[in-house]
Design a protein around this motif. Structure first.
Motif, PDB file in Angstrom:
ATOM      1  N   PRO A 271      41.435 102.096  40.777  1.00  0.00           N
ATOM      2  CA  PRO A 271      41.516 103.549  41.178  1.00  0.00           C
ATOM      3  C   PRO A 271      42.957 104.169  41.147  1.00  0.00           C
ATOM      4  N   HIS A 272      43.276 105.764  40.678  1.00  0.00           N
ATOM      5  CA  HIS A 272      44.429 106.030  40.996  1.00  0.00           C
ATOM      6  C   HIS A 272      44.860 106.175  42.603  1.00  0.00           C
ATOM      7  N   HIS A 273      46.138 106.252  42.813  1.00  0.00           N
ATOM      8  CA  HIS A 273      46.580 106.179  44.153  1.00  0.00           C
ATOM      9  C   HIS A 273      45.810 107.438  44.867  1.00  0.00           C
ATOM     10  N   SER A 274      45.675 108.535  44.100  1.00  0.00           N
ATOM     11  CA  SER A 274      45.238 109.997  44.627  1.00  0.00           C
ATOM     12  C   SER A 274      43.519 109.905  44.876  1.00  0.00           C
ATOM     13  N   ALA A 275      43.074 108.817  44.520  1.00  0.00           N
ATOM     14  CA  ALA A 275      41.414 108.920  44.652  1.00  0.00           C
ATOM     15  C   ALA A 275      40.873 109.066  46.005  1.00  0.00           C
ATOM     16  N   SER A 276      39.809 109.863  45.956  1.00  0.00           N
ATOM     17  CA  SER A 276      39.351 110.352  47.292  1.00  0.00           C
ATOM     18  C   SER A 276      38.440 109.320  47.694  1.00  0.00           C
ATOM     19  N   PHE A 302      41.778  96.589  42.398  1.00  0.00           N
ATOM     20  CA  PHE A 302      43.202  96.647  42.554  1.00  0.00           C
ATOM     21  C   PHE A 302      43.600  98.184  43.008  1.00  0.00           C
ATOM     22  N   LEU A 303      44.313  98.110  44.048  1.00  0.00           N
ATOM     23  CA  LEU A 303      44.968  99.243  44.475  1.00  0.00           C
ATOM     24  C   LEU A 303      46.485  99.471  44.222  1.00  0.00           C
ATOM     25  N   ASP A 304      46.995  99.952  43.365  1.00  0.00           N
ATOM     26  CA  ASP A 304      48.458  99.993  42.714  1.00  0.00           C
ATOM     27  C   ASP A 304      49.024 101.265  43.788  1.00  0.00           C
ATOM     28  N   GLU A 305      50.358 101.053  43.902  1.00  0.00           N
ATOM     29  CA  GLU A 305      51.015 102.294  44.727  1.00  0.00           C
ATOM     30  C   GLU A 305      50.252 102.400  46.028  1.00  0.00           C
ATOM     31  N   VAL A 306      49.674 101.330  47.016  1.00  0.00           N
ATOM     32  CA  VAL A 306      48.936 101.468  47.873  1.00  0.00           C
ATOM     33  C   VAL A 306      49.526 102.360  49.020  1.00  0.00           C
ATOM     34  N   SER A 307      50.845 102.521  49.129  1.00  0.00           N
ATOM     35  CA  SER A 307      51.480 103.193  50.126  1.00  0.00           C
ATOM     36  C   SER A 307      51.604 104.550  50.000  1.00  0.00           C
ATOM     37  N   GLU A 308      51.128 105.055  48.783  1.00  0.00           N
ATOM     38  CA  GLU A 308      50.933 106.448  48.394  1.00  0.00           C
ATOM     39  C   GLU A 308      49.455 106.778  48.732  1.00  0.00           C
ATOM     40  N   THR A 313      41.572 107.032  53.768  1.00  0.00           N
ATOM     41  CA  THR A 313      40.953 106.352  52.596  1.00  0.00           C
ATOM     42  C   THR A 313      41.072 104.735  52.762  1.00  0.00           C
ATOM     43  N   LEU A 314      42.402 104.350  53.004  1.00  0.00           N
ATOM     44  CA  LEU A 314      42.573 102.888  53.271  1.00  0.00           C
ATOM     45  C   LEU A 314      41.892 102.366  54.567  1.00  0.00           C
ATOM     46  N   GLN A 315      41.595 103.190  55.598  1.00  0.00           N
ATOM     47  CA  GLN A 315      41.083 102.518  56.750  1.00  0.00           C
ATOM     48  C   GLN A 315      39.639 102.359  56.539  1.00  0.00           C
ATOM     49  N   ALA A 316      39.116 102.929  55.428  1.00  0.00           N
ATOM     50  CA  ALA A 316      37.473 103.170  55.179  1.00  0.00           C
ATOM     51  C   ALA A 316      37.549 101.569  54.393  1.00  0.00           C
ATOM     52  N   LEU A 317      38.349 100.825  54.179  1.00  0.00           N
ATOM     53  CA  LEU A 317      38.068  99.519  53.502  1.00  0.00           C
ATOM     54  C   LEU A 317      37.846  98.362  54.355  1.00  0.00           C
ATOM     55  N   ARG A 318      38.157  98.769  55.612  1.00  0.00           N
ATOM     56  CA  ARG A 318      38.307  97.493  56.666  1.00  0.00           C
ATOM     57  C   ARG A 318      36.757  96.848  56.885  1.00  0.00           C
ATOM     58  N   GLU A 319      35.997  97.675  57.049  1.00  0.00           N
ATOM     59  CA  GLU A 319      34.367  97.156  57.307  1.00  0.00           C
ATOM     60  C   GLU A 319      33.954  96.464  56.167  1.00  0.00           C
ATOM     61  N   PRO A 320      33.837  97.118  54.821  1.00  0.00           N
ATOM     62  CA  PRO A 320      33.331  96.624  53.584  1.00  0.00           C
ATOM     63  C   PRO A 320      34.164  95.253  53.354  1.00  0.00           C
ATOM     64  N   LEU A 321      35.464  95.077  53.698  1.00  0.00           N
ATOM     65  CA  LEU A 321      36.013  93.888  53.383  1.00  0.00           C
ATOM     66  C   LEU A 321      35.589  92.687  54.145  1.00  0.00           C
TER      67      LEU A 321
END
Length: 510
Positions: A271-276, A302-308, A313-321
């Protein structure tokens, strides 16, 4: 009073439930009542079904009609009930005999002209019907090939309501599923295309062999995206169980190409780094749909340009991981989608991202810290390996006498390592080392001798590793041993695993 009953299937997440569509036609003012917790699109079926029946040359029964969807406490959604509702109405009115459709599941959306249109989620619906003991299904012709993927079921296809009516009356035959159309394969992505970056290639090999998450840092043009895109090329094909799960998710999301068979290659989602948040994790109004994380199930996210990307959105990945599934709570209930993915993230060292390296960076220390803080400590702690790629040199781009190892060779090595791990953990149901809980590796019979873990324990005591990082280093060490053909990790494997875990840039570490 006239009554009829046919079968359909409703979906909640990836789980299908057999639904009985009842139609009762009674004397009274003409009206259609739909009960059984239908959503808005299902309530609109009354008008679609009426127009489809009339335009198919059948008489509309001008009576008080009640259509009930059992079980009544299960929320129903979507247009896949249209064909079953129309058939129940015609059977209840006496226009169709009930015998030919007894214990047959009907799926399909109706157009106003009576055409039967494809619907999402046919594969998990048919699988639910088989689990419930129903082995005959009638589906839209565009979904027929998808339905045949499920073993133990007889599939017939229909393109119009008129064809189904004539079949029930014995005047017409249904359609057989068309052979799957095989699209031309995409251009292959091969590791041999990646110049240099031996450390990055090693990280990719270890990630593939053990199912580990991977973070790639480095200047633009260093090869972060090239490496990540080639990870699926060294992963083994999905087995039957995993392929069914992946294909079902793509069917529910409506991204399964018409005429497709089981998805055997591990999926790759970027997904693009602007993904909701909803597009990444899943969501939406009404029924929560799977997002990119679930579409990457048993494959690579794959999350490219993850710092953007948005911090929320990034914090929501923690539990599923951690859990391997996405749980979406909504007003009408909770939907769960599997999401056991390999996460690969890539980031530049700072906003200016000079291709020549940090010595030419124009960013202030405060800007660099704020930029890197997007990838927070708790999320980064869940990523097994952090690898910094050095800027490319001219010598790396010049063709060498000894070409880089191609994906096919690495894939063979990865497959052998995975077989060793799967045999080791078969009794517990784990497939790869990344799935093994940390306490299992810290207790007999898998506990390593103290002399082998001296460096690892020292790193933990010095605060260079968290407790989660301690366990992930152990998993990495087991994968390194599997790749080298050893039955148990040695101290050198622990040291190499620590290096892969810590990375070379301590600004990105614990």
């Amino acid at each position: 009073m006239s009554y009829a009953r046919v079968l359909c299937v409703g979906l909640v997440g990836v789980t299908g439930h057999l639904v009985e569509v009842e139609a009762d036609l009674a004397a009274g003012l003409p009206a259609v009542m739909l009960t059984g917790l239908p959503d808005a699109s299902l309530n609109e079926a009354r008008d679609r079904v009426r127009a489809a029946i009339v335009n198919s040359g059948q008489d509309w029964p001008n009576r008080r009609i009640t259509v009930n969807l059992l079980p009544a406490d299960l929320h129903k959604h979507g247009s896949s009930f249209d064909l079953a509702i129309a058939t129940a109405l015609l059977t209840g009115a006496g226009d169709l005999p009930p015998g030919p459709l007894r214990e047959v599941v009907l799926l399909g959306e109706l157009g106003l002209d009576g055409t039967v249109r494809p619907v999402r989620g046919v594969l998990p619906m048919v699988a639910a019907a088989v689990r419930a003991g129903v082995t005959r299904v009638i589906v839209p012709v565009e979904n027929a090939c998808e339905a045949t993927v499920v073993p133990g079921v007889t599939v017939r296809a229909v393109d119009t309501l008129r064809r189904l009516v004539e079949f029930v009356r014995g005047q017409e035959l249904l359609l057989d599923p068309l052979p799957a159309a095989t699209p031309p394969p995409p251009p292959p992505l091969d590791l041999a295309d990646v110049a240099g970056q031996l450390m990055g290639r090693l990280g990719l090999e270890v990630a593939a062999a053990g199912g580990h998450h991977l973070a790639l840092f480095g200047a633009p043009g260093a090869g972060k995206t090239m490496l990540a895109e080639r990870l699926p090329s060294i992963l083994p094909e999905l087995d039957d169980e995993a392929a069914l799960e992946v294909t079902a998710l793509h069917s529910i999301a409506g991204v399964l190409p018409p005429g497709s068979h089981l998805i055997r290659r591990p999926p790759f989602q970027a997904p693009h780094h602007s993904a909701s948040l909803a597009s990444l994790i899943g969501g939406g109004s009404g029924l929560a749909r799977p997002g990119a994380m679930s579409l990457a199930h048993r494959g690579v996210l794959f999350l490219d340009e993850v710092s953007e990307m948005s911090g929320r959105t990034l914090q929501a990945l923690r539990e599923p991981l951690e859990t391997g599934q996405v749980v979406l709570a909504r007003l009408h209930g909770t939907t769960e989608y599997p999401a056991r993915v390999q996460l690969v993230v890539a980031a530049n060292p700072c906003p200016c991202a000079s291709p020549a390296g940090d010595q030419y960076c124009t960013c202030s220390p405060h800007v660099r810290r704020r930029y890197r803080a997007k990838l927070s400590g708790p999320l980064l702690d869940r990523i097994d390996m952090r690898i910094t790629l050095r800027p490319m040199r001219a010598a790396d781009l010049v063709p060498a006498d000894d070409p880089a190892t191609p994906s096919a060779v690495v894939a063979t090595k990865v497959s052998q390592a995975r077989k060793v791990a799967e045999e080791r953990w078969a009794a517990n149901g784990w497939r790869v080392n990344a799935e093994v809980p940390g306490p299992v590796l810290r207790k007999p019979p898998w506990q390593l001798p103290l002399k082998e873990t001296t460096d690892l324990r020292r790193a933990l005591d010095l605060g260079l590793l968290s407790a989660r990082g301690f366990d992930r280093v152990l998993r990495l060490a087991w994968t390194l041993a599997d790749l080298d053909g050893r039955s148990r990790p040695e101290r050198a494997d622990i040291g190499e695993a620590i290096q892969l875990r810590m990375g070379e840039s301590h600004e990105w570490t614990e």
